[in-house]
Design an enzyme around this catalytic site. Structure first.
Site, PDB file in Angstrom:
ATOM      1  N   CYS A   2       0.939  -1.368   0.124  1.00 49.53           N
ATOM      2  CA  CYS A   2       0.018   0.159   0.046  1.00 49.53           C
ATOM      3  C   CYS A   2       0.757   1.349  -0.198  1.00 49.53           C
ATOM      4  O   CYS A   2       1.863   1.522   0.584  1.00 49.53           O
ATOM      5  CB  CYS A   2      -0.990   0.150   1.195  1.00 49.53           C
ATOM      6  SG  CYS A   2      -2.103  -1.297   1.552  1.00 49.53           S
ATOM      7  N   ARG A  27       5.344  -0.082  -6.585  1.00 48.04           N
ATOM      8  CA  ARG A  27       5.555  -0.835  -5.346  1.00 48.04           C
ATOM      9  C   ARG A  27       4.450  -2.063  -5.461  1.00 48.04           C
ATOM     10  O   ARG A  27       4.535  -2.864  -4.532  1.00 48.04           O
ATOM     11  CB  ARG A  27       5.175   0.025  -4.008  1.00 48.04           C
ATOM     12  CG  ARG A  27       6.044   1.037  -3.602  1.00 48.04           C
ATOM     13  CD  ARG A  27       5.544   1.930  -2.803  1.00 48.04           C
ATOM     14  NE  ARG A  27       5.371   1.139  -1.534  1.00 48.04           N
ATOM     15  CZ  ARG A  27       6.090   1.761  -0.317  1.00 48.04           C
ATOM     16  NH1 ARG A  27       6.996   2.369  -0.206  1.00 48.04           N
ATOM     17  NH2 ARG A  27       5.571   0.927   0.751  1.00 48.04           N
ATOM     18  N   TRP A  73      -2.921  -2.575  -1.712  1.00 55.13           N
ATOM     19  CA  TRP A  73      -2.704  -4.038  -1.779  1.00 55.13           C
ATOM     20  C   TRP A  73      -3.629  -4.851  -0.625  1.00 55.13           C
ATOM     21  O   TRP A  73      -3.282  -4.827   0.513  1.00 55.13           O
ATOM     22  CB  TRP A  73      -1.267  -4.210  -1.303  1.00 55.13           C
ATOM     23  CG  TRP A  73      -0.724  -5.650  -1.871  1.00 55.13           C
ATOM     24  CD1 TRP A  73      -0.312  -6.005  -3.148  1.00 55.13           C
ATOM     25  CD2 TRP A  73      -0.634  -6.655  -1.030  1.00 55.13           C
ATOM     26  NE1 TRP A  73       0.047  -7.420  -3.021  1.00 55.13           N
ATOM     27  CE2 TRP A  73       0.049  -7.843  -1.838  1.00 55.13           C
ATOM     28  CE3 TRP A  73      -0.764  -7.049   0.350  1.00 55.13           C
ATOM     29  CZ2 TRP A  73       0.109  -9.119  -1.338  1.00 55.13           C
ATOM     30  CZ3 TRP A  73      -0.560  -8.368   0.996  1.00 55.13           C
ATOM     31  CH2 TRP A  73      -0.033  -9.342  -0.042  1.00 55.13           C
ATOM     32  N   ASN A  97      -2.351   2.166   5.810  1.00 58.56           N
ATOM     33  CA  ASN A  97      -1.253   1.126   5.529  1.00 58.56           C
ATOM     34  C   ASN A  97      -1.089   0.122   6.564  1.00 58.56           C
ATOM     35  O   ASN A  97      -1.010   0.811   8.045  1.00 58.56           O
ATOM     36  CB  ASN A  97       0.012   1.353   5.003  1.00 58.56           C
ATOM     37  CG  ASN A  97      -0.169   2.103   3.689  1.00 58.56           C
ATOM     38  OD1 ASN A  97      -0.973   2.094   2.948  1.00 58.56           O
ATOM     39  ND2 ASN A  97       0.890   2.534   3.168  1.00 58.56           N
ATOM     40  N   GLY A  98      -1.034  -0.979   6.788  1.00 60.78           N
ATOM     41  CA  GLY A  98      -0.886  -1.942   7.834  1.00 60.78           C
ATOM     42  C   GLY A  98      -2.270  -2.731   8.046  1.00 60.78           C
ATOM     43  O   GLY A  98      -3.017  -2.911   7.138  1.00 60.78           O
ATOM     44  N   GLU A 477      17.736 -18.847  -5.528  1.00 59.82           N
ATOM     45  CA  GLU A 477      17.248 -17.644  -5.946  1.00 59.82           C
ATOM     46  C   GLU A 477      16.664 -17.620  -7.481  1.00 59.82           C
ATOM     47  O   GLU A 477      15.789 -16.834  -7.743  1.00 59.82           O
ATOM     48  CB  GLU A 477      18.539 -16.457  -5.833  1.00 59.82           C
ATOM     49  CG  GLU A 477      18.746 -15.183  -6.502  1.00 59.82           C
ATOM     50  CD  GLU A 477      17.191 -14.595  -6.200  1.00 59.82           C
ATOM     51  OE1 GLU A 477      16.559 -14.679  -5.236  1.00 59.82           O
ATOM     52  OE2 GLU A 477      16.971 -13.287  -6.867  1.00 59.82           O
ATOM     53  N   LYS A 481      12.889 -16.445  -8.709  1.00 56.96           N
ATOM     54  CA  LYS A 481      13.009 -15.554  -9.774  1.00 56.96           C
ATOM     55  C   LYS A 481      11.841 -15.929 -11.050  1.00 56.96           C
ATOM     56  O   LYS A 481      11.015 -15.306 -11.571  1.00 56.96           O
ATOM     57  CB  LYS A 481      14.240 -15.145 -10.293  1.00 56.96           C
ATOM     58  CG  LYS A 481      14.378 -13.742 -10.866  1.00 56.96           C
ATOM     59  CD  LYS A 481      15.019 -12.701  -9.738  1.00 56.96           C
ATOM     60  CE  LYS A 481      14.044 -12.851  -8.231  1.00 56.96           C
ATOM     61  NZ  LYS A 481      14.584 -12.056  -7.433  1.00 56.96           N
ATOM     62  N   GLU A 484       8.238 -16.453  -9.564  1.00 56.66           N
ATOM     63  CA  GLU A 484       7.512 -15.093  -9.417  1.00 56.66           C
ATOM     64  C   GLU A 484       7.106 -14.216 -10.577  1.00 56.66           C
ATOM     65  O   GLU A 484       6.010 -13.845 -10.583  1.00 56.66           O
ATOM     66  CB  GLU A 484       8.222 -14.009  -8.284  1.00 56.66           C
ATOM     67  CG  GLU A 484       9.420 -13.544  -8.665  1.00 56.66           C
ATOM     68  CD  GLU A 484      10.091 -12.730  -7.501  1.00 56.66           C
ATOM     69  OE1 GLU A 484       9.463 -12.082  -6.744  1.00 56.66           O
ATOM     70  OE2 GLU A 484      11.439 -12.759  -7.436  1.00 56.66           O
ATOM     71  N   HIS A 500      16.980 -38.466  -3.368  1.00 56.93           N
ATOM     72  CA  HIS A 500      16.335 -38.476  -1.820  1.00 56.93           C
ATOM     73  C   HIS A 500      14.986 -38.298  -1.832  1.00 56.93           C
ATOM     74  O   HIS A 500      14.199 -37.983  -1.002  1.00 56.93           O
ATOM     75  CB  HIS A 500      17.119 -37.806  -0.868  1.00 56.93           C
ATOM     76  CG  HIS A 500      18.653 -38.261  -0.801  1.00 56.93           C
ATOM     77  ND1 HIS A 500      18.910 -39.473  -0.196  1.00 56.93           N
ATOM     78  CD2 HIS A 500      19.640 -37.691  -1.119  1.00 56.93           C
ATOM     79  CE1 HIS A 500      20.224 -39.863  -0.319  1.00 56.93           C
ATOM     80  NE2 HIS A 500      20.678 -38.577  -0.820  1.00 56.93           N
ATOM     81  N   LYS A 597       6.144  -4.480  -4.247  1.00 57.13           N
ATOM     82  CA  LYS A 597       7.766  -4.473  -4.002  1.00 57.13           C
ATOM     83  C   LYS A 597       8.039  -4.255  -2.613  1.00 57.13           C
ATOM     84  O   LYS A 597       9.212  -4.856  -2.289  1.00 57.13           O
ATOM     85  CB  LYS A 597       7.820  -2.998  -4.700  1.00 57.13           C
ATOM     86  CG  LYS A 597       9.437  -2.690  -4.661  1.00 57.13           C
ATOM     87  CD  LYS A 597      10.074  -3.708  -5.605  1.00 57.13           C
ATOM     88  CE  LYS A 597      11.846  -3.327  -5.622  1.00 57.13           C
ATOM     89  NZ  LYS A 597      12.347  -4.735  -5.984  1.00 57.13           N
TER      90      LYS A 597
HETATM   91  C1  F6R Z   1      11.779 -11.351  -4.869  1.00 61.13           C
HETATM   92  C2  F6R Z   1      11.739 -10.151  -4.031  1.00 61.13           C
HETATM   93  C3  F6R Z   1      11.279 -10.326  -2.513  1.00 61.13           C
HETATM   94  C4  F6R Z   1      12.128  -9.534  -1.742  1.00 61.13           C
HETATM   95  C5  F6R Z   1      11.614  -9.644  -0.287  1.00 61.13           C
HETATM   96  C6  F6R Z   1      12.226  -8.730   0.719  1.00 61.13           C
HETATM   97  O1  F6R Z   1      12.328 -11.027  -6.068  1.00 61.13           O
HETATM   98  O2  F6R Z   1      11.938  -8.914  -4.632  1.00 61.13           O
HETATM   99  O3  F6R Z   1      11.613 -11.829  -2.210  1.00 61.13           O
HETATM  100  O4  F6R Z   1      13.535  -9.839  -1.731  1.00 61.13           O
HETATM  101  O5  F6R Z   1      10.026  -9.199  -0.151  1.00 61.13           O
HETATM  102  O6  F6R Z   1      12.229  -7.319   0.147  1.00 61.13           O
HETATM  103  P1  F6R Z   1      13.077  -6.449   0.773  1.00 61.13           P
HETATM  104  O7  F6R Z   1      14.613  -6.564   0.440  1.00 61.13           O
HETATM  105  O8  F6R Z   1      12.780  -5.122   0.480  1.00 61.13           O
HETATM  106  O9  F6R Z   1      13.414  -6.578   2.349  1.00 61.13           O
END
Ligand code: F6R
Length: 602
Positions: A2, A27, A73, A97-98, A477, A481, A484, A500, A597
C-alpha cells in the site's frame, strides 16, 4: 505494497496526490483512491480497482488544497472499489497501511457501521467516535490508537478541521516533505522528491498534526517531540531507458550497480575498507557467530554469503528467515554474535520485527540496505552498508540481490582483514570482486541465446533448478525468480539431493536447470546427476563455464570467474532466463500478480 500520499498547501491537491500515487505505482497494488476537501467543506472521493489511471480524478475540484490518496494491496476484503481507500466514517476520512488486528472487536464494541469489508473502515469509525467527544482531530486519533492492536501508517482528514491532516505510524513508514508553504505526507520519499528534498522521517509511535505552514509531532502519550528536517538526495527520474521493462533494465544495470556498491571500498592494493559498520576492534576480534536475516531474495543473498564467509572467516554463519526468527528463540550468544539485516526497501515488516527481537536480545545489529533513510537503516544499532544500487522498480529484485551478495562478501573481507587473517586470501577476494562488473556485462550479452532457449522451454510448467556448493543458494534464488515472474512452478534442490525424493517427479515434460560447479570433483558428481535425469527422459539445461555437453538438451556457457563470485554470473543468466520465459508467456514482468515491492505487513 500500500502507498499513501497526503497534501496541504496552495497547489491543487488532486494533481499532487495523483502524481504522488503514480510515483508509488512500482510498489505494486490492486486499487487506488483520492479524497479532497472541496471549497464547501465537503469530502469528494474517487476510487477504482486497477491502476491509478483508472481514477476519475477529473471529476474532483481543481481548487481543493487538502487531500489524501492511497494505493491498496488487499489484506482484509477483496479487490473492489468499495474496499479501496480512502474510507469515510462520519466526519473522518482516512487512508491506512498496515493491519488492525482487533478490528472485529472494535467494530462490535463501538457498534461501528460498515459498508466495506476492511479493517480500515473500522479505524475511521473509531476515530469518528472519539472525535464526537473530543472535538480535536489529534485527540481523537490518539484516543483511537490507544485501543488499536496491529500496525498502521495513517493519514486522517475531516471537513470539521479543514486544512489539517493528522498522520501517525506504527510499523508502517511515513515521511513528511517540507515545501514552501506546503507539506506532503507519503509512505515513501519517492512520492515526494519531485516537490522537495527536505524531509521529516516520522518514527514509530509518533503522531503529526500538519497544515500548510506547520507541523507538530507528538508521541502516543501526547508529549511534543522535536524532529529534524533532513535533506535527502533527489532520486533520479526513473524510466526504462529504452528497455522493454524495468526488470530487463535492472538486470542490465548490474555492471554499474556492482561498481557503485564497491566504489571507494576496495583499494588498489586489495584491502577492503568500509566506513559504515560501527564495530569496535574488540567486537570484531571476539566475533564467533554471524546471523544474516532477511526475506525472499534478501534471505537468499545471505545464503550465498554463508558459503563464502564460513570458508573465509572460519566462524559459523546462520541465515534466518526474518518471519521465523522474529518468533523463535534462536540460540546465539549476544555478546559474541553480530546480526546483519538484509533489505532492498528497508521497510519489510518481518525484517523490522526481527531486528527489534535481536535488539531486545542485546546482539549488535547491522543493516545492508538499498533505500537510504529507510526504517531499517535508521533502526540498526551498529551501522551498516548502503548498496547504492539506485531505485529498483521491478517487483522482482535483481540488481539489489547481486549488490547484497557483494556487500556481504566485502564485509567478509573487511572482517578477515581486521581479524588479522591471511592478506593473500583477502586480496584474491578483492580481485574477484573488482573484475565482477565486467564479467556480469559479458553475461548480459548472452541475453539473445538465452531468449532462444526460453522460447523452447517456456511451455513446460514444472522445473527444478539444481546446484551444489555455493551454487545451491543461486539455484534457490533462480527458482524464486522464475516462479515469481513467470508463474511456473520452479523448485530448487541441492543436486545431490535428487535421489532422496525429487527425482520421482522427472518425466519427459520436466525441465531441470543444472548449475555446474567449477571444482572438478563436484563437476563430475553433478554430471552424474544430469545423466540420471536424462536416463528418465527429463529435459536438462546446463549452465557452466565449460563448453556445451553432449548430455544436456540446452547449454549456456558463462565466463570463468573467481570461485567466490562464480554464482553471480550464473545468477545473471537465471535472471535473463526468468525474464525471457515470462515475456514469452505474456506475463507482466515488472508487476507480477499478487506481489508487492515492499511488504510492509506481516
Ligand atoms: C523477490 C523479492 C522479494 C524480496 C523480499 C524482501 O524478487 O523481491 O522476495 O526480496 O520481499 O524485500 P526487501 O529486500 O525489500 O526486504
Amino acid at each position: 505494497m500500500c502507498g499513501i500520499v497526503g497534501y496541504c498547501g496552495p497547489k491543487s491537491a488532486k494533481s499532487v496526490l495523483y502524481g504522488g500515487l503514480k510515483r508509488l505505482e512500482y510498489r505494486g497494488y490492486d486499487s487506488a483512491g483520492i479524497s479532497v476537501l472541496d471549497a464547501d467543506g465537503k469530502v469528494q472521493t474517487v476510487k477504482s480497482v486497477g491502476t491509478v489511471t483508472n481514477l476519475d480524478a477529473g471529476t474532483l475540484p481543481d481548487d481543493a488544497s487538502t487531500g489524501i490518496g492511497h494505493t491498496r494491496w488487499a489484506t482484509h476484503g477483496g479487490v473492489t472499489d468499495l474496499n479501496a481507500h480512502p474510507h469515510t466514517s462520519g466526519a473522518i476520512t482516512l487512508v491506512h497501511n498496515g493491519i488492525i488486528e482487533n478490528f472485529e472487536t472494535l467494530a462490535e464494541t463501538y457498534n461501528i457501521e460498515r459498508i466495506s469489508q476492511t479493517d480500515t473502515e473500522v479505524l475511521a469509525g473509531l476515530i469518528d467516535h472519539h472525535f464526537a467527544s473530543t472535538g480535536s482531530l489529534k485527540d481523537a486519533v490518539l484516543a483511537a490508537l490507544a485501543e488499536v492492536q496491529g500496525t498502521y501508517g495513517i493519514v486522517v482528514m475531516s471537513p470539521r478541521q479543514p486544512g489539517t491532516l493528522v498522520a501517525a505510524r506504527k510499523g508502517s513508514p511515513l515521511v513528511v516533505g517540507v515545501g514552501r508553504d506546503e507539506h506532503i505526507i507519503a509512505s515513501d520519499p519517492q512520492a515526494i522528491v519531485s516537490h522537495t528534498d527536505n524531509i521529516i522521517f516520522l518514527d514509530d509511535g509518533e503522531v503529526a498534526v500538519i497544515d500548510a505552514l506547520n507541523i507538530d509531532v507528538y508521541n502516543l502519550a501526547n508529549q511534543p517531540q522535536t524532529k529534524m528536517v533532513e535533506e535527502v538526495e533527489q532520486a533520479a527520474e526513473v524510466n526504462m531507458a529504452g528497455f522493454g521493462s524495468f526488470l530487463e533494465k535492472e538486470i542490465h544495470e548490474q555492471p554499474s550497480s556492482l561498481t557503485e556498491v564497491m566504489r571507494g571500498r576496495i583499494s588498489g592494493d586489495g584491502r577492503i575498507t568500509l566506513g559504515g559498520p560501527d564495530l569496535t576492534a574488540d567486537q570484531i576480534a571476539g566475533l564467533d557467530n554471524i546471523l544474516i536475516i532477511g526475506c525472499g531474495t534478501a534471505y537468499y543473498a545471505g545464503m550465498y554469503a554463508k558459503y563464502e564467509l564460513e570458508d573465509l572467516l572460519g566462524i559459523p554463519v546462520q541465515v534466518e528467515h526474518a518471519s521465523e526468527f522474529r518468533y523463535r528463540h534462536a540460540a546465539y550468544s549476544p555478546s559474541t554474535s553480530l546480526a546483519i539485516f538484509m533489505s532492498q526497501s528497508g521497510e519489510t515488516a518481518d525484517t523490522l520485527a526481527a531486528l527489534e527481537e535481536a535488539k531486545r536480545r542485546g546482539v549488535p545489529t547491522m543493516g545492508i540496505v538499498n533505500t537510504v533513510g529507510s526504517t531499517l537503516a535508521r533502526s540498526v544499532s551498529n551501522g551498516g552498508i548502503y548498496l547504492h544500487a539506485g531505485t529498483e522498480v521491478s517487483v522482482a529484485s535483481t540488481k539489489a540481490y547481486s549488490s547484497m551478495v557483494v556487500a556481504l562478501l566485502m564485509f567478509g573481507g573487511f572482517l578477515a582483514d581486521r581479524r588479522g587473517q591471511r592478506l593473500g586470501d583477502i586480496r584474491v577476494l578483492a580481485e574477484d570482486l573488482v573484475n565482477l562488473p565486467h564479467e556480469i556485462e559479458l553475461c548480459t550479452k548472452l541475453s539473445d541465446p538465452i531468449k532462444a532457449i526460453a522460447a523452447e522451454i517456456a511451455g513446460h510448467s514444472n522445473w527444478f533448478v539444481l546446484g551444489r556448493g555455493n551454487l545451491f543458494p543461486i539455484a534457490l534464488e533462480g527458482a524464486l525468480k522464475v516462479t515469481e515472474v513467470s508463474y511456473i512452478h520452479a523448485q530448487a534442490f541441492p543436486t545431490g539431493e535428487m535421489k532422496h525424493g525429487p527425482i520421482s517427479l522427472i518425466d519427459e515434460g520436466h525441465i531441470s536447470v543444472v548449475l555446474l560447479p567449477e571444482d572438478k570433483l563436484l563437476y563430475d558428481k553433478s554430471i552424474s546427476g544430469v545423466q540420471e535425469i536424462r536416463a528418465r527422459e527429463g529435459k536438462v539445461l546446463t549452465i557452466s563455464s565449460r563448453p556445451a555437453l553432449e548430455h544436456s538438451d540446452w547449454h549456456i556457457t558463462v565466463p570463468m570467474v573467481g570461485h567466490r563470485v562464480s554464482g553471480l554470473v550464473m545468477n545473471c543468466c537465471l535472471q535473463l532466463l526468468a525474464l525471457h520465459v515470462a515475456e514469452k508467456l505474456g506475463r507482466d514482468t515488472d508487476r507480477p500478480r499478487n506481489l508487492a515491492k515492499s511488504v510492509t505487513v506481516e
